[in-house]
Structures are given as C-alpha cells and as structure tokens.
Design a protein around this motif. Structure first.
Motif, mmCIF file in Angstrom:
data_model
loop_
_atom_site.group_PDB
_atom_site.id
_atom_site.type_symbol
_atom_site.label_atom_id
_atom_site.label_comp_id
_atom_site.label_asym_id
_atom_site.label_seq_id
_atom_site.Cartn_x
_atom_site.Cartn_y
_atom_site.Cartn_z
ATOM 1 N N PHE A 114 0.839 -1.191 0.000
ATOM 2 C CA PHE A 114 0.000 0.000 0.000
ATOM 3 C C PHE A 114 0.877 1.245 0.000
ATOM 4 O O PHE A 114 1.953 1.282 0.595
ATOM 5 N N ARG A 117 -2.126 6.753 -1.094
ATOM 6 C CA ARG A 117 -3.563 6.866 -1.350
ATOM 7 C C ARG A 117 -4.356 5.879 -0.502
ATOM 8 O O ARG A 117 -5.348 6.243 0.138
ATOM 9 N N GLU A 118 -3.921 4.613 -0.519
ATOM 10 C CA GLU A 118 -4.638 3.592 0.241
ATOM 11 C C GLU A 118 -4.468 3.808 1.749
ATOM 12 O O GLU A 118 -5.433 3.725 2.517
ATOM 13 N N MET A 122 -7.389 4.371 4.774
ATOM 14 C CA MET A 122 -7.574 3.347 5.800
ATOM 15 C C MET A 122 -7.233 3.858 7.193
ATOM 16 O O MET A 122 -7.952 3.574 8.162
ATOM 17 N N TYR A 204 -8.919 -4.476 5.973
ATOM 18 C CA TYR A 204 -9.598 -3.831 4.850
ATOM 19 C C TYR A 204 -9.617 -4.722 3.609
ATOM 20 O O TYR A 204 -8.639 -5.399 3.294
ATOM 21 N N SER A 206 -9.844 -5.187 -0.518
ATOM 22 C CA SER A 206 -8.901 -4.601 -1.472
ATOM 23 C C SER A 206 -9.481 -3.475 -2.302
ATOM 24 O O SER A 206 -8.748 -2.723 -2.919
ATOM 25 N N GLY A 207 -10.786 -3.357 -2.359
ATOM 26 C CA GLY A 207 -11.362 -2.262 -3.107
ATOM 27 C C GLY A 207 -11.270 -2.436 -4.605
ATOM 28 O O GLY A 207 -10.804 -1.553 -5.314
ATOM 29 N N GLU A 211 -14.495 1.999 -2.714
ATOM 30 C CA GLU A 211 -13.895 2.243 -1.403
ATOM 31 C C GLU A 211 -13.602 0.942 -0.662
ATOM 32 O O GLU A 211 -14.460 0.071 -0.561
ATOM 33 N N PRO A 212 -12.395 0.786 -0.119
ATOM 34 C CA PRO A 212 -12.116 -0.393 0.708
ATOM 35 C C PRO A 212 -13.046 -0.414 1.927
ATOM 36 O O PRO A 212 -13.420 0.633 2.458
ATOM 37 N N THR A 541 -5.426 -3.391 -7.734
ATOM 38 C CA THR A 541 -5.325 -2.852 -6.384
ATOM 39 C C THR A 541 -3.907 -3.081 -5.881
ATOM 40 O O THR A 541 -3.156 -3.877 -6.451
ATOM 41 N N PRO A 542 -3.522 -2.425 -4.793
ATOM 42 C CA PRO A 542 -2.188 -2.687 -4.225
ATOM 43 C C PRO A 542 -2.002 -4.148 -3.811
ATOM 44 O O PRO A 542 -0.872 -4.628 -3.728
#
Length: 560
Positions: A114, A117-118, A122, A204, A206-207, A211-212, A541-542
């Motif tokens: 991550f 941004r992520e 979170m 969380y 992964s979105g 939104e996660p 996603t990350p």
C-alpha cells in the motif's frame, strides 16, 4: 473507537450452544501454550530482506508480548484503540498482535505494498492511534512515506519504526526496555484484557470496485473458523506450518499467526517469496503444512522438479517420489488450480494438494478434504467447513438445483461482525445469510465452484457468460500471464465479451489462436470472447487484484 459490529450479538447464543464459538481469545490460547509447552519452539521468523532469523519458544513469545503491550500502553494505547501496522511477515507482526490483545486494542494489518492513497484512507477511516512501519522494506522508504502522512491524520498520535534509528524506533519504544518489570505492568496487562466478542482485528478489503471496506472480527469469529479448518486438514500440535503468504491478508493472519498458537504448533515465517529458500526451509524445519496462492505452488513445484531445493529433487516420473518428505499438505486458494499442476505438484512435492475458497469477511468457507480424489482440487473449490452453510440462489432468492450458477450466500459461525462505519453495506439478511457478491454453483455432492463475481456478469444476448471458467481455461494457455474477461456494450446483443491479456515474456497470442485454444477445450462458441486486447499490465489494487471496473471504463473510452 466505537465498533458497530451489529452482526455479532444476534448470533451469540446459538453459536455458543452449537459449540461453534470457542469463547476464547488469543490470550487464552497463548496462556495455555505457556502452561502446556513453554519451551517448545513456537515461531521462527526468517527475513530475507533483513538477512536475519529469529526464533522464540512459547515462554519467550509470551514474555515479549507482555513487554510490548506495556510499551504500547505507555504510548497511550488502550482498550478498543486501533494500532495499524504495515509490516511484512516476521516476529514484529506476531508480537504486535499478541501485545494489542493483552490490552484489548484492535490490530489493523496493512499490506506493505500500500502507498499514500490507500494508507491515507484506511488510517483515517479506522482512526488508528499508532502506526508501525519498517524503516525500509524491499528498497522502499516506508518511514518517509508515513511521516509525510502524519499531518493529515489527526487521530494518529505516534509513529513506530522497525529498525528505526531515532526516538521512534520499535526497540526504543517497545522491545528493549523491560516494561513488564515496571510496578504498574501487572495492572496494565489485567485492566484491558478483552472478551471473545470484542473486536480484535480490523482488516480492509482490497477495493476492486470502489472504497475499501473495514472488516471487523472478534476472537470468536476467527477461532471458530480456524478450529474447523484445522479439523478438516487434520492439523495438530505436532505440525509445523510455513507461512509465506502475507500476514496482512486474512490467510496469513488466521492460519500463520493465530492457528499455530491455538494448536500449540510451530510456525516458520518467510517475508519475501523465494521458492528455493522455501524448499530449504521445509526441509530444515520439517514443515508439514503450508497455504498459498496458485503461483506459489507453481514456483515451488518447478523448483523441486528442477533440483532447486537442498537435498535433491522429486522424480516427476515416480508417483512415490517425495521431493519434500515432511510436507503433507499444500492448501491452494485465490485462483483455480490447473489439473496438470495438481498432478505435477503431487509427484514433485509428495504433498496432498487441497483447494479452498474464502473471503476476509469469513475466512475459509470451503475446502476439499485430504481424503478426496486429487481431481477435486482442480475442478472444485471444496465443500463447506463445519459450522458453514452455503446456498446458490437466483435473482429472486430461490435456491437453484445442482449444476446451475447463481448468487452465492454464506451463513457461517465465522461471518464477520460488519463493516466499520458502513453497516448499510453489511449484505447480511435477518437470517444471517451474507451475500458474497460471487457467482457459484454446487454439484450433487455439495462441492462448490466459483464462477465469477456478480458485478462481473456478462449477459450476451440473454446468455450468461461463465467469465471465471473461461478465464481459468485461458490461464492454461502457454502464452497467458494474466487474463481478465470484461463486457462491452453491443447494440444488438446488449453485451459482448473481451479478453484482456498480459502475455508472458517472449510469447505471442492473437485472436485466432485464442479462439482455436478455447474451441479445443470444448467451450461453447457463445462463451468465447469476441475481442482480444493485449496490454503490458493490468490495472490492479495494491493487493494485486485486477480492477475490472477500470478495464470496462478503458474499453468504453477507447484507451485500451
């Protein structure tokens, strides 16, 4: 922090009565280890990134957990406070969870991949009070990134840096001082001890579509799954587990951190995936069980077949050869397992290959049985664990007969407590059925096969395209590294299907070749994608999950 885990209280009485909730916390399990096997090897953490190995007995694990817990309390951490950490697999990860649990704090594991941004979302959403990061991992400066985030996170009071050099270092704040010997240590460790229904983990999603979501779990929901999982796989105190899957994912957290302690077993942690090193660790430590995704199994099988492990290689032509003699079971999840890989792995590794499916919201839901025929691992995702029910329903909510694909619902002792601050998204009805968002079918024996995501459905001329199955077939093509099938608008049919493919290095794939390959697999002509687009990389996603909504947007906008 207030945790709106509204899905837990209505289930408690029935879950206890059925014996599904153990009413134990990780504290209870660790205390039992110290009582029953204090000097047994509990944990061996192998860091390829840092070039070091550290091992602990259960007695040492508990003592250091107490020390770190009092250190966290000195930083202002108490009951229901969120401690976030962005750490790779290692002893710091395990000890931080055990320490948080001593205080009744909630651990929020974050994937090391991550970025700002992520993390920004979170950490703000979860109101993390403390963030623990490595100074550097795999060449990336996590400390610098975290410090840049601090001004925009008012709830975050302290940054702790593993291998840090200043006042914020993990050693200086938590691990070096003998906090457990302080006069108030016993009172601190007793005051916040959580109950089995308190939230212990915030993790969380992964979105992939937006939104996660913050998944909330208690000790009861997590342990109910772990106990059933271990029972299905015949795991116990004599087992040694290898965990190379990220512990910041539910897989690593539940089965690499919590399960060994519940079983009073041993675990070896590996921070960076290296199949040669993994094979050597399996031999050196007598590893009996591991769990990872399909690429890990592919890599390990290839390594052993090619003699890349210490001690020789398995003989592909000899069904009785065991390239890794101690390894009894390799559980593979996250993607379909090609049939040839199951055969190759069985021969090269000598281990039983088990397939599984699950989610962060409920842990493993279905597993094949070790007693099942090998073909089950490549053709199904297993049958429900004890304490788990699954249902495949149509759009009206009516159950479908075996063989028909529909929406997958799960009602399980391990279902989560809800999404933090988003109860409107809990997708759970009054009877406890959780809508997974997946499409699946059940066979006559109750074995499940995931066929796609409900949001990934492509309806071509009134016919549902089995996206997941066609993707699984294309993954068998020698030129395909990654594939995603997405829909695009069509005036006559409503939708058509496009296969987006990242080719393997040095390989080529054209549309005609794809069609011929799928025809050879006896795929119905209506199910064959009508476009092929090649790209260098997938939007993801990350955590590495392909973002199909972005692919659909790119197709629509002509940017793909």
């Amino acid at each position: 922090m207030e945790f709106d885990a509204v899905l837990l209280p209505p289930r408690r009485a029935a879950s206890i009565a059925r014996g599904e909730w153990l009413d134990r916390t990780i504290n209870d399990a660790l205390d039992a280890c110290v009582r029953d096997c204090p000097d047994q090897r509990a944990l061996c953490a192998v860091s390829l990134d840092r070039g070091e190995t550290r091992a602990f007995t259960y007695r040492e694990l508990a003592a250091l957990a107490d020390r770190i817990a009092v250190g966290l309390a000195r930083l202002g951490v108490g009951r229901n406070d969120v401690v976030a950490m962005q750490l790779p697999n290692g002893w710091h990860f395990t000890l931080l969870y055990l320490a948080c649990s001593r205080l009744g704090a909630v651990l929020n594991p974050l994937m090391p991949i991550f970025r700002q941004r992520e993390l920004s979302f979170m950490l703000r959403h979860g109101e993390a009070k403390v963030l623990v990061v490595p100074r550097r991992f795999r060449g990336f400066d996590h400390e610098a990134m975290a410090r840049a985030l601090l001004p925009e996170l008012p709830a975050l009071r302290r940054l702790v840096v593993v291998d840090g050099e200043g006042a914020d270092s993990f050693d200086a704040l938590l691990a070096a001082p003998a906090w457990e010997r302080e006069p108030d240590a016993a009172a601190i460790l007793a005051a916040g001890r959580p109950g089995p229904d308190d939230i212990t983990q915030l993790i969380y999603t992964s979105g992939t579509t937006g939104e996660p979501k913050g998944v909330m779990h208690s000790a009861n929901t997590l342990f109910s799954n772990i106990a059933a999982y271990a029972q299905r796989l015949h795991l116990g105190r004599d087992d040694v587990i290898l965990m190379a899957s990220p512990m910041a994912h539910q897989t690593g957290f539940m089965y690499g951190l919590m399960m060994p302690i519940l079983l009073q077993a041993g675990v070896v942690l590996q921070d960076i995936w290296d199949p040669v090193r993994a094979a050597a660790l399996i031999r050196a430590h007598g590893i009996t069980f591991t769990m990872a995704s399909t690429p890990f199994l592919t890599d390990l099988t290839r390594t052993v077949r090619e003699g890349g492990s210490e001690g020789g290689e398995g003989d592909e032509g000899d069904e009785g050869a065991k390239g890794l003699p101690s390894l009894r079971t390799f559980l593979c999840a996250g993607a379909p397992i090609p049939g040839p890989l199951v055969e190759q792995a069985r021969r090269a590794l000598g281990a039983k290959i088990v397939s599984a499916w699950g989610m962060s919201e409920n842990g493993a839901v279905t597993l094949t049985r070790p007693e099942d025929d090998d073909v089950r691992a490549s053709t199904t995702d297993g049958c429900p664990l004890p304490g788990v029910e699954v249902a495949v329903v149509d759009a009206a909510g009516e159950r479908l007969p075996p063989g028909e694909a529909g929406r997958l619902l799960v009602r399980a002792c391990s279902n989560f407590g809800g999404y933090l601050k988003r109860p409107q998204w809990n997708a759970t009805d009054a009877d406890g059925w959780f809508d997974t968002g997946d499409l699946a079918r059940l066979d006559a024996e109750g074995y499940l096969r995931i066929s796609g995501r409900s949001k990934d459905v492509i309806i071509r001329g009134g016919e549902n395209i089995p996206v997941f199955e066609i993707e699984a077939l294309l993954y068998r093509h020698e030129a395909v590294a990654q594939v995603a099938i997405v829909g695009y608008a069509d005036e006559r049919l409503g939708e058509r299907a496009c296969a987006v493919v990242v080719p393997k290095a040095g390989c080529r794939l054209d549309f005609a070749g794809m069609v011929d390959f799928l025809k050879a697999q006896k795929v119905a002509i209506q199910y064959i994608p009508e476009r092929l687009v090649l790209c260098e990389a997938m939007p993801a996603t990350p955590a590495g999950k392909i973002q199909k909504f972005r692919l659909r947007d790119m197709l629509r906008d002509g940017t793909l």
